[in-house]
Design a protein around this motif. Structure first.
Motif, mmCIF file in Angstrom:
data_model
loop_
_atom_site.group_PDB
_atom_site.id
_atom_site.type_symbol
_atom_site.label_atom_id
_atom_site.label_comp_id
_atom_site.label_asym_id
_atom_site.label_seq_id
_atom_site.Cartn_x
_atom_site.Cartn_y
_atom_site.Cartn_z
ATOM 1 N N PRO A 54 0.830 -1.214 0.000
ATOM 2 C CA PRO A 54 0.000 0.000 0.000
ATOM 3 C C PRO A 54 0.863 1.261 0.000
ATOM 4 O O PRO A 54 0.397 2.332 -0.392
ATOM 5 N N ASP A 55 2.097 1.142 0.419
ATOM 6 C CA ASP A 55 2.941 2.340 0.513
ATOM 7 C C ASP A 55 3.741 2.607 -0.753
ATOM 8 O O ASP A 55 4.491 3.567 -0.821
ATOM 9 N N THR A 56 3.609 1.773 -1.745
ATOM 10 C CA THR A 56 4.290 2.004 -3.019
ATOM 11 C C THR A 56 3.882 3.381 -3.554
ATOM 12 O O THR A 56 2.704 3.758 -3.508
ATOM 13 N N ARG A 57 4.862 4.120 -4.035
ATOM 14 C CA ARG A 57 4.581 5.485 -4.503
ATOM 15 C C ARG A 57 4.033 5.447 -5.919
ATOM 16 O O ARG A 57 4.379 4.560 -6.726
ATOM 17 N N VAL A 58 3.142 6.402 -6.205
ATOM 18 C CA VAL A 58 2.625 6.498 -7.562
ATOM 19 C C VAL A 58 2.268 7.957 -7.848
ATOM 20 O O VAL A 58 1.823 8.679 -6.958
ATOM 21 N N ASP A 59 2.489 8.362 -9.087
ATOM 22 C CA ASP A 59 2.188 9.741 -9.478
ATOM 23 C C ASP A 59 0.822 9.760 -10.169
ATOM 24 O O ASP A 59 0.652 9.132 -11.221
ATOM 25 N N LEU A 60 -0.113 10.444 -9.578
ATOM 26 C CA LEU A 60 -1.455 10.454 -10.155
ATOM 27 C C LEU A 60 -1.616 11.481 -11.264
ATOM 28 O O LEU A 60 -2.697 11.597 -11.867
ATOM 29 N N GLU A 61 -0.607 12.243 -11.506
ATOM 30 C CA GLU A 61 -0.582 13.230 -12.600
ATOM 31 C C GLU A 61 -1.819 14.123 -12.593
ATOM 32 O O GLU A 61 -2.390 14.433 -13.646
ATOM 33 N N LYS A 62 -2.269 14.483 -11.397
ATOM 34 C CA LYS A 62 -3.420 15.371 -11.184
ATOM 35 C C LYS A 62 -4.739 14.778 -11.689
ATOM 36 O O LYS A 62 -5.756 15.464 -11.727
ATOM 37 N N GLY A 63 -4.723 13.507 -12.160
ATOM 38 C CA GLY A 63 -6.006 12.900 -12.532
ATOM 39 C C GLY A 63 -6.111 12.526 -13.996
ATOM 40 O O GLY A 63 -7.183 12.161 -14.468
ATOM 41 N N LYS A 64 -5.032 12.590 -14.738
ATOM 42 C CA LYS A 64 -5.151 12.217 -16.150
ATOM 43 C C LYS A 64 -3.823 11.665 -16.632
ATOM 44 O O LYS A 64 -2.766 12.183 -16.314
ATOM 45 N N THR A 65 -3.874 10.565 -17.371
ATOM 46 C CA THR A 65 -2.641 10.043 -17.956
ATOM 47 C C THR A 65 -2.965 9.486 -19.332
ATOM 48 O O THR A 65 -4.112 9.525 -19.797
ATOM 49 N N ARG A 66 -1.904 8.999 -20.001
ATOM 50 C CA ARG A 66 -2.085 8.573 -21.388
ATOM 51 C C ARG A 66 -1.402 7.226 -21.577
ATOM 52 O O ARG A 66 -0.263 7.024 -21.188
ATOM 53 N N PHE A 67 -2.133 6.271 -22.124
ATOM 54 C CA PHE A 67 -1.520 5.002 -22.524
ATOM 55 C C PHE A 67 -1.651 4.903 -24.029
ATOM 56 O O PHE A 67 -2.767 4.943 -24.562
ATOM 57 N N TYR A 68 -0.505 4.783 -24.696
ATOM 58 C CA TYR A 68 -0.517 4.817 -26.164
ATOM 59 C C TYR A 68 -1.299 6.026 -26.641
ATOM 60 O O TYR A 68 -1.009 7.145 -26.264
ATOM 61 N N ARG A 69 -2.371 5.784 -27.347
ATOM 62 C CA ARG A 69 -3.052 6.951 -27.910
ATOM 63 C C ARG A 69 -4.352 7.282 -27.169
ATOM 64 O O ARG A 69 -5.113 8.099 -27.629
ATOM 65 N N SER A 70 -4.580 6.622 -26.033
ATOM 66 C CA SER A 70 -5.853 6.960 -25.375
ATOM 67 C C SER A 70 -5.623 7.518 -23.973
ATOM 68 O O SER A 70 -4.726 7.082 -23.252
ATOM 69 N N TYR B 54 -3.596 5.449 -1.165
ATOM 70 C CA TYR B 54 -4.431 6.613 -1.433
ATOM 71 C C TYR B 54 -5.132 6.440 -2.784
ATOM 72 O O TYR B 54 -6.335 6.693 -2.929
ATOM 73 N N ALA B 55 -4.352 5.962 -3.770
ATOM 74 C CA ALA B 55 -4.919 5.763 -5.103
ATOM 75 C C ALA B 55 -6.097 4.788 -5.051
ATOM 76 O O ALA B 55 -7.138 4.994 -5.670
ATOM 77 N N PHE B 56 -5.936 3.700 -4.273
ATOM 78 C CA PHE B 56 -7.000 2.690 -4.192
ATOM 79 C C PHE B 56 -8.220 3.243 -3.466
ATOM 80 O O PHE B 56 -9.350 3.103 -3.918
ATOM 81 N N GLU B 57 -7.938 3.888 -2.333
ATOM 82 C CA GLU B 57 -9.056 4.330 -1.509
ATOM 83 C C GLU B 57 -9.868 5.431 -2.186
ATOM 84 O O GLU B 57 -11.076 5.525 -2.000
ATOM 85 N N THR B 58 -9.182 6.262 -2.987
ATOM 86 C CA THR B 58 -9.915 7.299 -3.703
ATOM 87 C C THR B 58 -10.327 6.819 -5.088
ATOM 88 O O THR B 58 -10.852 7.585 -5.883
ATOM 89 N N GLU C 100 -13.702 4.620 5.092
ATOM 90 C CA GLU C 100 -13.370 5.574 6.158
ATOM 91 C C GLU C 100 -12.806 6.878 5.595
ATOM 92 O O GLU C 100 -13.141 7.952 6.056
ATOM 93 N N ARG C 101 -11.933 6.730 4.599
ATOM 94 C CA ARG C 101 -11.229 7.920 4.117
ATOM 95 C C ARG C 101 -11.467 8.187 2.633
ATOM 96 O O ARG C 101 -11.220 9.274 2.151
ATOM 97 N N GLY C 102 -11.885 7.202 1.910
ATOM 98 C CA GLY C 102 -11.900 7.327 0.455
ATOM 99 C C GLY C 102 -13.260 7.664 -0.094
ATOM 100 O O GLY C 102 -14.010 8.463 0.473
ATOM 101 N N THR C 103 -13.609 6.978 -1.176
ATOM 102 C CA THR C 103 -14.843 7.323 -1.895
ATOM 103 C C THR C 103 -16.103 7.077 -1.089
ATOM 104 O O THR C 103 -17.152 7.616 -1.405
#
Lengths: 708, 392
Positions: free
Chosen positions: A324-340, A357-361, A499-502
Motif C-alpha cells: 500500500p505504501d508504493t509510490r505512484v504519481d497520479l498526474e493530477k487525474g489524467k494520464t495517457r496510454f498509447y493513444r488513449s 491513497y490511489a485505491f481508496e480514492t 473511512e477515508r476514500g470514496t
C-alpha cells in the motif's frame, strides 16, 4: 326295483349330466373361437389405444420456501366440476327425482345468472343427448367443492351421481415481487426460469396415471373403479432467502432506482461464512412499471468498473510487487496510454502519493499506472492474468439457477481476445473484463471471509413430507485465495475506502463497514453520446471487524441525482446494512461490553429514566433486565430501590414537560401533542431542553433539544 | 427325481393329480401376470409380493389337498352333521355381523389372526358332503318325499338362502350342484321339477326382501348386471374389455406377462382371469383350461361308474360338479354367455379361502378315487366290506 335297474337309472342320469357338461364345454370352445377368430378383427380394433388410454394426472407442485419456511411460491388448487349424465348408476328414476333440486342448487350457488328452470332444461337436454362430460363449474375452490359434493345427485359420487372433479392448480407467489425472478417459473413452451426451473425435477413430483375413455364428441372421461395411480406431490425446496432481509433489500433498491430514475438495478445480500444468499433483488423498468424482469444479479456479465480494482490490487500484493505504501504519481487525474487518455473521476491535482491513497480514492490513473508499470512494461501481463485467475474471477460461481453470465478475462497478448497495448491498464480498472454482480460479490465475500472463498447458494434442502431428503450445505471453492497477509491488507484497504476514500460520506458511527465503489462508463466507446451512461455499484461487507453479510448493489443507467457508485449505489448499501442491524440485533456488537466484572458485585441499572411505559417494558424484557412495574399510566419513570422499578409518570397538560432523559421519539410525541414545535440536534437521549419544565405552554412555541 | 418318486407314490387317479398340478402352475403364472398391472410396474414393481403371497397360498392349498387325500373319505361322512351345523351357525353370523367388503357381507374376521374367512366356501363343502351322505344312505327310499326328499332338501334350502343375500351367484351355483347330485342320486323327477320352481320362488323371495330391506340384498348390483347383459349386445365395458383380451390373444397368445388388457379389466386376477389367460396363451391356453376341467369331470364320472350309489361316488361327483360348473360359469362370463356373476375360476383365480377349500375338495375327490381304485383292484382277492352302510 332291482339293483341293476337302480344302477342303470343312476348311470343313465349321470350320462345325461355328462352330455350337458361336455356340450357346455364345447359351447365355451365355440364361443372363444367366435370372439377370437370370427369377431377378432372387430374387437382388436376396439382395443385400439385410441379408445382407452392412460392419461397423466399432474402432481401438485412442491413449494418454494424461504429460510424460515414462509411460502415463496406455492400451488393453489382449484377444480373443474363436470357431470357424466350417462353414468352407470344414474338411473332415469334417480335423475328425474333430483334434477329439479340440483338445478335449484346450481342456480343458487354456482351461477345465479341462470334460473333453476334454465339449468333444469339444460340438464335434461344434455342427458338426452348423452353428454358424459357436462361442465358445471370452473375455477371452484376447495370450500366450494365441498358444497358442490353435497348437491343433490352429485352427492352420490362418480358412479351414481356422475360427479367428475378435475383438479387443477395455479402457481402463486404470496410475496409477489420479492425475489420473483430468482424464484422463477416453469411454463409450457417457455424456457424455465429461476429456482422453479433448476429444481423442477424435485418440485414437479411424479405424475399419476388415470385410465380415460373416449366418449362421443372426442372428450375423455375417467373410467371408474380401475387401478388409478395417484400422483406424488412434488418436493418442497427450502431456500436460503430470509424474507425480512429480502424485503429490506428489495425496498432499499427500489428507493434507489426511483431516486435516480435508473434503468435497472440489482442487489444481493450474502452470508459471509457460508455463501448462503439471504436476499437477491432484480428490478428493471419495464413498460408496465417496475418489475423483476431479468436476473441481472446472476445473468448479466458487465464491465464492473472500479470494484474490479480490488482484484488488481490484490494481484499486485499477492505477487509481492507492491505494498500500500508504493509510490505512484497520479498526474493530477489524467494520464495517457498509447493513444488513449485515462481520467480519474475528476481532476484532483494530486501528484505523488501512495498506492493506498490511489485505491481508496479509486484513482484509475494510480491503479492502471502501477499495474502497467509492474506487469505491462516487463511484458508480464500473463503473470497478472494468472494471478487474477487464482482468485477465480474467470470462473462461474455455479449458482443453482441456469443462465449464469460467463465472466470474461482476456488471455494475455491473445489475438483472439483482441488484446491491445491498452488492455492491461484498462483491465486493471475494471474495463475489458466482464463479471456478473454475483461473481464480483463472491470475490468480496472471500476477502471478508479471511480468504476463504465460498460458493454462493440459494437452496438449503429438498423436503418431502416435511422431512429433508437432500441437503445442500456451504461449499468451499478455495480455502485460501491469497495469503493471510494479502487478505488482511485488502480488508484494511476496503475499510479505508469507506473511512477515508470514496465511501466516506456514507460512513457511520454505529458500525463499521468496508467496501469499494464502482462507477463504470457503459457507453465509453460512443464518443459523441448525447448523455453518458453509467453503471454505479458498491460491493462490500459489514460489520468490518467480524463480517456477517457481504452485499453488492448495482444500479444501471441512473439518470438523475448523480451517477457515482458512492452517490447512487452506496446509499442503498448503507440502507440495507442499517436495516440488517435493526432487524438482527444479535449482529450489533454490545456498546457497553466490558470484560471486567465489577469488583464490588454491585448491580448497574440500565439508565432508563422515563418514557412510554409499554415500550420501556418491552425493551427491558427483551434484554432480560429484571424490573418491577406498577403497570399504570401511559408514561413511566424509573426509580432505583434495590431493583429497577417503573412508576407512573404524569404530565399535566398546558405545562412544559420535563423530557430530559427521554429518547427523541418519546419526547417529540409528548411535545408535539402539546402543540410545541421540536428542533433537535445530536443522537441519544435528551440532555437539555431550551424551555424549563413547568413553564406554561403557548401554542406554536419552539423548543430546542440537545441529545447525547 | 424327487417329483417323479412323489408321483409314483401317489395313489388315486393320476390324471386328477395332473389336472391339479397343471391348474396350480397356471394359476401362479396367470396371477403373476394379472397383478403386474402398469400401475405396479410404474411404481417400482411390487408384483413379487402378490406372486409370493399367491405362491404360498397355492403351496398351502396343495398341502391341504394331500392331507385331505390321505384321510379316508368315509371320515367325511362321519363329520358331515357336525360340519353342517357349524356351517349354518357361521352363515347366520356372517349375514349379520360379517365384514362388509364391496357392499357385500361375505367375510368374517378370524379373531387373533388378521385373516378373513369367506364362510360360503366352507358352507359349500359342508353341504355337499352332507347331501352326498343323505343321498347314499337313503338310496332304498330315495323316491319317497318324507323320508328322502325332505331331509335332503331342507339343509340345501337353508344354506342357499343364507348365502344368497350377499352372494347370489354362489348360492345359485350351490343349489344347482345339489339338485344335480339329487338328480344323479335318483331322486324323483317330480320333486326335482318342484325344486326348479323353488329356485325361481327363492329368487322372487329375495327380490321382495331386497325391496323391503335394501341394505341386506345387493339387488341393484344384480339388476345392473342383468340389464347390461340383455340390453347391450356387445356387453358392458368389462365384457368388451374381456373380449378385446381374447381377440388380442389369437391362437397362441401374446406371451406370458405381456397382457395389455389386464390394465383395463377389473379384477383381472379373479373374475376375468380367463380372458387374461386367453390373451397371454391364446386359444390354445383357453382350450387347455376348459379341457382340464372337463377331464376332471370325466374322471369323476368314471369314479361313479365304477362304484355307483356309494357315498364316495356321489361325494366326488358333487364336489367335482361344483368346481366344474363354477369354472364354466366364470369362463362363460368372460365369453359373454352369461351376465357377470363374480364367480372365480376355481384353483386358478387369486384368493385365500376359496383356493384352500377348492384344494380340500380336490383332496377329497382324490381320496375317493384312491380307495375306489384300491377296492376295484382288490376285487376277487379279498371280499372287502365297503365301509358304507348301504347294500348292493
Amino acid at each position: 326295483m332291482k339293483e341293476t335297474t337302480k344302477k342303470r337309472e343312476l348311470l343313465g342320469r349321470l350320462y345325461i349330466v355328462m352330455v350337458f357338461v361336455v356340450l357346455t364345454a364345447l359351447m365355451l370352445f365355440g364361443k372363444a373361437v367366435k370372439i377370437s377368430v370370427i369377431e377378432g378383427d372387430r374387437w382388436r380394433a376396439k382395443g385400439d389405444s385410441l379408445y382407452l388410454k392412460f392419461m397423466p394426472v399432474v402432481a401438485d407442485r412442491g413449494d418454494v420456501l424461504a429460510a424460515d419456511g414462509a411460502l415463496l411460491a406455492t400451488s393453489l388448487p382449484f377444480f373443474e366440476i363436470r357431470m357424466d349424465l350417462k353414468a352407470d348408476g344414474l338411473t332415469d328414476q334417480l335423475f328425474a327425482e333430483h334434477v329439479d333440486s340440483l338445478a335449484w342448487y346450481l342456480s343458487k350457488y354456482v351461477n345465479p345468472n341462470f334460473s333453476p328452470q334454465y339449468f333444469r332444461n339444460h340438464l335434461i337436454k344434455r342427458r338426452a343427448k348423452g353428454d358424459r362430460y357436462l361442465l358445471l363449474a370452473k375455477d371452484v375452490n376447495y370450500e366450494m367443492l365441498g358444497k358442490v359434493k353435497q348437491f343433490p345427485l352429485l352427492r352420490h359420487g362418480p358412479y351414481k351421481g356422475g360427479l367428475i372433479v378435475e383438479r387443477q392448480s395455479r402457481r402463486a407467489k404470496p410475496y409477489q415481487m420479492l425475489a420473483n425472478r430468482t424464484i422463477g417459473y416453469v411454463r409450457e413452451d417457455v424456457q424455465p426460469v429461476g429456482l422453479e426451473g433448476s429444481f423442477d425435477q424435485y418440485l414437479q413430483g411424479e405424475a399419476g396415471k388415470r385410465l380415460m375413455q373416449r366418449v362421443s364428441g372426442g372428450t375423455w372421461i375417467p373410467v371408474q373403479d380401475l387401478s388409478e395411480l395417484e400422483p406424488l406431490r412434488g418436493d418442497d425446496i427450502r431456500t436460503t432467502i430470509d424474507i425480512e432481509l429480502q424485503d429490506v433489500v428489495h425496498e432499499s433498491l427500489m428507493q434507489g432506482l426511483l431516486r435516480h430514475n435508473a434503468l435497472y438495478g440489482t442487489a444481493i445480500l450474502m452470508d459471509v461464512k457460508t455463501g448462503a444468499i439471504r436476499a437477491i433483488s432484480n428490478i428493471g423498468a419495464t413498460e408496465n412499471g417496475w418489475a423483476e424482469d431479468y436476473n441481472y444479479a446472476i445473468g448479466a456479465a458487465n464491465e464492473p468498473g472500479s470494484t474490479f480494482k480490488v482484484a488488481s490490487m490484490m494481484a499486485m500484493l499477492e505477487d509481492g510487487l507492491a505494498t500500500p505504501d508504493t509510490r505512484v504519481d497520479l498526474e493530477k487525474g489524467k494520464t495517457r496510454f498509447y493513444r488513449s487518455d485515462m481520467y480519474d473521476s475528476r481532476m484532483h491535482g494530486v501528484e505523488d502519493t501512495t498506492l493506498r491513497y490511489a485505491f481508496e480514492t479509486s484513482s484509475n490513473v494510480g491503479i492502471a499506472k502501477t499495474v502497467n508499470e509492474l506487469y505491462g512494461k516487463t511484458k508480464n501481463a500473463d503473470r497478472f492474468i494468472e494471478r487474477l485467475k487464482s482468485f477465480h474471477v474467470h470462473e462461474k460461481t455455479g449458482i443453482e439457477i441456469t443462465g449464469e453470465g460467463t465472466p470474461v478475462i482476456k488471455e494475455a497478448y491473445s489475438q483472439k481476445d483482441h488484446w491491445s497495448g491498452t488492455t492491461l491498464p484498462w483491465m486493471s480498472t475494471g474495463y475489458e473484463v466482464k463479471l456478473t454482480p454475483l461473481q464480483t460479490l463472491r470475490l468480496f465475500n472471500a476477502i471478508a471471509n479471511d480468504g476463504k472463498m465460498m460458493k454462493p447458494y440459494l437452496v438449503s434442502e429438498v423436503i418431502r413430507d416435511g422431512k429433508p431428503v437432500r441437503q445442500f450445505g456451504p461449499t468451499i471453492v478455495d480455502g485460501r485465495i491469497a495469503s493471510a497477509q494479502t487478505i488482511r491488507t485488502m480488508q484494511d484497504l476496503l475499510l479505508g475506502a469507506v473511512e477515508r476514500g470514496t465511501g466516506q460520506y456514507q460512513k457511520t458511527d454505529q458500525y463499521k463497514f468496508a467496501g469499494k465503489t464502482g462507477t463504470a462508463r457503459v457507453d465509453y466507446y460512443m464518443k459523441d453520446a448525447p448523455r453518458k451512461m453509467y453503471q454505479a455499484s458498491f460491493a462490500g461487507y459489514f460489520p468490518a471487524e467480524d463480517p456477517v453479510y457481504s452485499c453488492i448493489v448495482l444500479i444501471y443507467d441512473p439518470k438523475q441525482n448523480g451517477y457515482y457508485g458512492s452517490a447512487v449505489a452506496l446509499p442503498v448499501f448503507r440502507e440495507i446494512a442499517d436495516k440488517c442491524f435493526a432487524l438482527k440485533p444479535e449482529y450489533t456488537p454490545p456498546v457497553n461490553e466490558t470484560d471486567e466484572a465489577r469488583p464490588d458485585g454491585e448491580l448497574v441499572f440500565a439508565d432508563v429514566r422515563e418514557g412510554y411505559r409499554t415500550d420501556i417494558e418491552d425493551v427491558l424484557e427483551y434484554i432480560g433486565v429484571g424490573f418491577s412495574t406498577t403497570r399504570d399510566g401511559e408514561w413511566a419513570e424509573s426509580g432505583q430501590e434495590g431493583e429497577l422499578m417503573l412508576q407512573k409518570k404524569e404530565f399535566s397538560g398546558g405545562e412544559m414537560p420535563d423530557v430530559r432523559g427521554m429518547h427523541l421519539r418519546d419526547a417529540v410525541f409528548l411535545l408535539e401533542n402539546q402543540g410545541v414545535t421540536v428542533h433537535c440536534e445530536g443522537y441519544g437521549k435528551v440532555v437539555t431542553q431550551s424551555i424549563r419544565p413547568g413553564t406554561p405552554i403557548r401554542e406554536g412555541v419552539r423548543i430546542d433539544l440537545k441529545l447525547r | 427325481m424327487n417329483a417323479i418318486s412323489i408321483y409314483r407314490n401317489l395313489k388315486g387317479d393320476k390324471a386328477i393329480w395332473i389336472v391339479v398340478a397343471l391348474l396350480a402352475v397356471l394359476s401362479v403364472l396367470a396371477v403373476y401376470s394379472s397383478t403386474g398391472t402398469m400401475a405396479f410396474q410404474y411404481r417400482g414393481g411390487h408384483t413379487e409380493i402378490y406372486l409370493i403371497k399367491h405362491g404360498l397360498i397355492v403351496a398351502l392349498g396343495l398341502f391341504l389337498t394331500y392331507i385331505s387325500y390321505m384321510l379316508h373319505y368315509m371320515q367325511y361322512s362321519r363329520l358331515a352333521p357336525l360340519l353342517m351345523i357349524v356351517s349354518i351357525v357361521l352363515l347366520v353370523y356372517t349375514l349379520f355381523f360379517g365384514t362388509e367388503l364391496n357392499d357385500a357381507r361375505r367375510w368374517i374376521e378370524i379373531p387373533g389372526l388378521q385373516l378373513s374367512f369367506q364362510t360360503s366356501d366352507f358352507a359349500k363343502m359342508a353341504l355337499i358332503i352332507f347331501v352326498a351322505r343323505s343321498i347314499s344312505t337313503k338310496q332304498e327310499v330315495i323316491k319317497d318325499f318324507n323320508s328322502a326328499f325332505l331331509p335332503i332338501i331342507a339343509p340345501v334350502l337353508i344354506t342357499c338362502l343364507l348365502i344368497a343375500p350377499a352372494d347370489l351367484s354362489t348360492a345359485a351355483l350351490l343349489f344347482v350342484t345339489c339338485v344335480l347330485m339329487m338328480f344323479i342320486g335318483r331322486v324323483s323327477l317330480k320333486y326335482i321339477g318342484v325344486l326348479a320352481g323353488f329356485g325361481i320362488m327363492g329368487i322372487a323371495f329375495l327380490i321382495v326382501i331386497g325391496t323391503l330391506f335394501p341394505e341386506m340384498v345387493r339387488l341393484e348390483t344384480w339388476i345392473s348386471r342383468l340389464n347390461e347383459f340383455f340390453v347391450n349386445s356387445d356387453g358392458g365395458y368389462q365384457i368388451q374389455q374381456a373380449k378385446i383380451a381374447i381377440a388380442d390373444g389369437g391362437w397362441f397368445g401374446v406371451g406370458p406377462g405381456n397382457s395389455i388388457q389386464r390394465n383395463y379389466l377389473p379384477y383381472p386376477y379373479a373374475d376375468f382371469i380367463y380372458a387374461i389367460i386367453c390373451e397371454e396363451y391364446g386359444l390354445v391356453g383357453g382350450f387347455t383350461i376348459i379341457f382340464l376341467y372337463l377331464l376332471l369331470f370325466l374322471k369323476c364320472v368314471r369314479i361313479v361308474t365304477r362304484s355307483p350309489k356309494t357315498f364316495g361316488a356321489i361325494l366326488a361327483m358333487g364336489l367335482c360338479l361344483n368346481l366344474v360348473i363354477q369354472a364354466f360359469a366364470n369362463i362363460a362370463v368372460s365369453l359373454h354367455l352369461v351376465p357377470v356373476t363374480g364367480l372365480t375360476l376355481p384353483l386358478v383365480s387369486k384368493g385365500g379361502t376359496s383356493m384352500l377349500f377348492t384344494c380340500i375338495s380336490l383332496g377329497i375327490i382324490l381320496s375317493v378315487s384312491r380307495y375306489i381304485e384300491q377296492a376295484s383292484k382288490d376285487v376277487g382277492k379279498v371280499e372287502i366290506k365297503d365301509l358304507n352302510a348301504d347294500h348292493h
